[in-house]
Write an enzyme that holds these catalytic residues in place. Structure first.
Site, PDB file in Angstrom:
ATOM      1  N   CYS A 218      13.155 -17.952 -34.121  1.00  0.00           N
ATOM      2  CA  CYS A 218      12.748 -17.991 -32.715  1.00  0.00           C
ATOM      3  C   CYS A 218      12.892 -19.378 -32.090  1.00  0.00           C
ATOM      4  CB  CYS A 218      11.307 -17.510 -32.584  1.00  0.00           C
ATOM      5  SG  CYS A 218      11.146 -15.752 -32.891  1.00  0.00           S
TER       6      CYS A 218
ATOM      7  N   GLU B 283      13.582 -22.364 -41.072  1.00  0.00           N
ATOM      8  CA  GLU B 283      13.130 -22.526 -39.693  1.00  0.00           C
ATOM      9  C   GLU B 283      11.932 -23.466 -39.692  1.00  0.00           C
ATOM     10  OE1 GLU B 283      11.749 -19.006 -37.582  1.00  0.00           O
ATOM     11  OE2 GLU B 283      11.917 -20.094 -35.692  1.00  0.00           O
TER      12      GLU B 283
ATOM     13  N   ASN C 185      19.800 -15.476 -31.971  1.00  0.00           N
ATOM     14  CA  ASN C 185      18.916 -15.144 -33.100  1.00  0.00           C
ATOM     15  C   ASN C 185      18.757 -13.631 -33.127  1.00  0.00           C
ATOM     16  OD1 ASN C 185      17.032 -15.409 -35.222  1.00  0.00           O
ATOM     17  ND2 ASN C 185      15.343 -15.420 -33.775  1.00  0.00           N
ATOM     18  N   GLU C 186      17.556 -13.141 -33.050  1.00  0.00           N
ATOM     19  CA  GLU C 186      17.393 -11.682 -33.105  1.00  0.00           C
ATOM     20  C   GLU C 186      17.262 -11.127 -31.686  1.00  0.00           C
ATOM     21  OE1 GLU C 186      12.629 -11.626 -34.031  1.00  0.00           O
ATOM     22  OE2 GLU C 186      13.956 -11.062 -35.647  1.00  0.00           O
TER      23      GLU C 186
HETATM   24  O1  AHR Z   1      10.730 -15.790 -39.624  1.00  0.00           O
HETATM   25  C1  AHR Z   1       9.836 -15.766 -38.570  1.00  0.00           C
HETATM   26  C2  AHR Z   1      10.432 -15.197 -37.303  1.00  0.00           C
HETATM   27  O2  AHR Z   1      10.715 -13.857 -37.485  1.00  0.00           O
HETATM   28  C3  AHR Z   1      11.741 -15.774 -36.874  1.00  0.00           C
HETATM   29  O3  AHR Z   1      11.590 -16.922 -36.149  1.00  0.00           O
HETATM   30  C4  AHR Z   1      12.327 -14.700 -36.016  1.00  0.00           C
HETATM   31  O4  AHR Z   1      13.716 -14.692 -36.042  1.00  0.00           O
HETATM   32  C5  AHR Z   1      11.701 -13.440 -36.556  1.00  0.00           C
HETATM   33  O5  AHR Z   1      11.090 -12.737 -35.562  1.00  0.00           O
END
Ligand code: AHR
Length: 659
Positions: free
Chosen positions: A239, A48, A372-373
């Site tokens: 994110c 990321e 994503n999450e």
């Molecule tokens: O890895 C850092 C962040 O952690 C990522 O962007 C997100 O997916 C998680 O909250």
């Protein structure tokens, strides 16, 4: 006398073995009971653009704000003399450029100076490709690398001339060779002639990028990825996939094609943590989806792109701020087009874009993450629409859903059944948790449903309680926990530590796997844990027990964790043991099920250990804690070892047949 001593030595040895056997923890590996196949994707990487991972990191561009598109157009630049900002440039999505004009006096100068990302790192003897889009008639530029220290020191140490000789926009290039190593140089451009010149997309790359590609990646950082032998590469986040709002979400289509015309996006990590505020952190998309696919191919990993599912950062927005269900079509179309971009024939619209970028062969995309999450009902509602379309159009693509940001609890318990209902292929779990969690989760996957989706442990790292930095004990916790991933390789198909990279001067989140400054990088203890697992993942799980139980740090197991695999290609048995306790422990490992004619030979033992549990490698001292390899022999089918406190050890034996 000699005979006497030999007998005595034999007695001491036998007594020692007997004593060892008596006190030892007796582990048993069933070499003749091949368990689940271990997926080639099992240990991978998650990338990321956080901590200056892309711009200022892996992406080797050394100029910050090269297209003058940052909201503060001259951020990263010093301008002097007669410099005007213009906005009708040759690249539609990056319209700004600068006009350098006569300063009005022959002794005065006009020019611009870029500060790079925490300075510009250059190495003695290395070459740097300066390039710029320009127009002007017979205008002379002087391109300099300058030292950026005290006023006396702010002098050029490398300088080249460049003539701009066209009324039309054209790209110019000149190679600078640095006579010295400087971690924090600046790039300065003077207008030397008396006329006017326009400059756009001002760029400086090391010539020596990974595979010497223009618009390339930083070599030492890709090498570190390559050296892990990752099975899967997840990108581009995290994110940043979500963005702050719809406009700032990650849109892969904006990241392909001519690099000069890829629009700028904010990087949400520049403001996410007030105490780590980096207002100059943006995404140029110079490292875009083509480059991510190419990188996956280079490092031998399956590409796993994650797409926005119509939800922007849920931490920062109310559910009613999200993209409505009736407006998901373009998001779903993006997913379909991405598959075409990656795998489509060169005659297709997006396959042609890929081919025109230099890769006519398909990238062979097999996995696609949607969201994503994310959490709450708004996620499965949206995912459902994607799944319906993707299953019909591309049944060959495996879909990755998410169980949200929590490792357990209400949201997690809600999402897993939802993912099962939607029949996604894998569920991405995230856990940034303390030592106690890792110690307690050795058997996390032992009772997971074998019929449902597979697990992708897509983001995890031990965040020490009160010690949120890279240190050996956290890496040891990860090593211990990973025995449980390995033992459950029938249900866990992928695992990727997170985050991957961090610039020592620009991080927002730690711990991270690999740290770097402008010139050097360092592999952390956690890196070595990942590497040891990946290099020794084997092809099949072998049952390993102690008192008939899995060795997962359970009560009575004295903080021991262990797993075993068989590698059919190397014909090797590999056992991994983590002693998380602070006492030395005798351990015996019996390899059962060997034929009489079989022998375990070429024994190797690789140990990762640190006397100081709070320490890790640093950019200044990168090799303090590294795996140490030695030979080890085995008595018949029993390995007797003393597991030092707080140590991760891997044993590997080749099975040879006497026949
Ligand atoms: O890895 C850092 C962040 O952690 C990522 O962007 C997100 O997916 C998680 O909250």
């Amino acid at each position: 006398m000699k005979l006497h001593r030999t007998l005595f030595t034999a007695w001491v040895f036998a007594a020692g073995v007997a004593l060892h056997a008596q006190n030892a923890h007796n582990m048993v590996v069933q070499t003749n009971k091949l368990g689940a196949e271990i997926q080639p994707t099992m240990y991978g990487l998650f990338f990321e653009d956080i901590n200056y991972g892309a711009d200022g990191g892996l992406y080797a561009e050394l100029v910050k704000n090269r297209s003058f598109e940052f909201p503060q157009r001259f951020m990263g630049w010093n301008v002097f003399g007669n410099v005007t900002l213009m906005d009708d440039g040759p690249f539609e999505r990056n319209p700004h450029y600068v006009r350098l004009g006569n300063s009005g006096h022959r002794e005065k100068h006009t020019g611009i100076e870029n500060e790079g990302f925490f300075g510009i790192g250059v190495k003695e003897g290395a070459e740097y490709r300066f390039s710029v889009w320009a127009r002007g008639e017979n205008q002379k530029l002087r391109i300099e690398l300058i030292k950026n220290d005290t006023m006396e020191e702010r002098q050029a140490f490398e300088s080249k001339e460049l003539t701009v000789n066209s009324k039309d926009w054209k790209q110019y290039e000149v190679i600078l060779k640095s006579p010295r190593t400087e971690p924090k140089a600046h790039l300065r451009i003077f207008l030397e002639s008396a006329g006017t010149v326009d400059l756009e997309h001002v760029s400086l790359f090391p010539v020596d990028t990974w595979k010497e590609r223009k618009n390339g990646l930083r070599k030492d950082l890709v090498q570190a990825l390559y050296d892990i032998k990752p099975g899967v590469f997840r990108f581009p986040g995290g994110c940043i996939v979500e963005g702050t709002d719809e406009a700032t979400r990650y849109e892969w289509k904006k990241t392909v094609g001519a690099v000069e015309n890829r629009p700028l996006n904010e990087n949400r990590w520049h403001y996410t943590f007030k105490h780590r505020f980096f207002p100059d952190y943006f995404q140029t998309y110079g490292l875009g989806f083509f480059e991510y696919f190419q990188l996956s191919e280079d490092i031998g990993a399956e590409p796993l792109p994650i797409l926005n599912c119509g939800l922007v950062c849920q931490y920062q927005n109310d559910p009613d701020q999200q993209v409505s269900l009736s407006k998901l079509d373009s998001y779903i179309q993006d997913a379909l087009d991405l598959i075409e971009f990656a795998n489509g024939d060169v005659t297709t619209t997006w396959g042609k874009v890929r081919a025109d970028m230099g890769h006519p062969a398909p990238f062979n995309l097999k996995f696609l993450g949607i969201g994503n999450e994310q959490w709450g009902p708004e996620y499965p509602e949206r995912l459902k629409q994607f799944v319906e379309v993707l299953r019909k159009a591309h049944p060959e693509i495996k879909i990755v859903g998410s169980s949200g940001p929590q490792s357990e609890g209400k949201d997690f318990d809600y999402l897993w059944p939802e993912m099962k209902n939607l029949k996604v292929d894998l569920v991405d779990e995230h856990f940034y948790r303390p030592e106690s969690w890792f110690l307690a989760q050795g058997n996390r996957y032992d009772n997971y449903d074998r019929k449902g989706p597979k697990v992708f442990a897509g983001e995890y790292a031990c965040h020490g309680k009160g010690k949120k930095w890279n240190h050996f004990n956290a890496a040891l916790m990860e090593a211990a926990f990973m025995t449980g991933l390995e033992r459950n390789a029938d249900v866990v198909h992928m695992a990727t530590y997170a985050p991957l990279f961090a610039h020592v001067e620009g991080w927002q989140w730690r711990p991270d796997l690999i740290w770097f400054d402008n010139l050097n990088s360092v592999r952390t203890c956690s890196y070595y844990v990942q590497q040891l697992y990946s290099h020794n993942k084997g092809t099949h799980v072998l049952p390993l027990t102690m008192d008939k139980k899995a060795v997962s740090g359970q009560e009575g197991q004295d903080g021991l964790f262990a797993s075993a695999v068989w590698d059919k290609d190397e014909k090797a048995c590999i056992v991994k043991i983590a002693n998380t306790s602070d006492k030395a422990q005798p351990v015996s490992v019996t390899f059962n099920g060997l034929k009489k004619s079989d022998k375990l030979v070429e024994g190797k033992c690789i140990t990762l250990q640190s006397a100081d549990l709070d320490k890790d490698n640093t950019v200044e001292h990168p090799n303090v804690i590294t795996p140490k390899e030695s030979d080890v022999t085995i008595e018949g089918n029993v390995l007797n070892v003393e597991m030092a406190p707080k140590t991760f050890v891997l044993y590997k034996f080749v099975k040879a047949s006497n026949k």
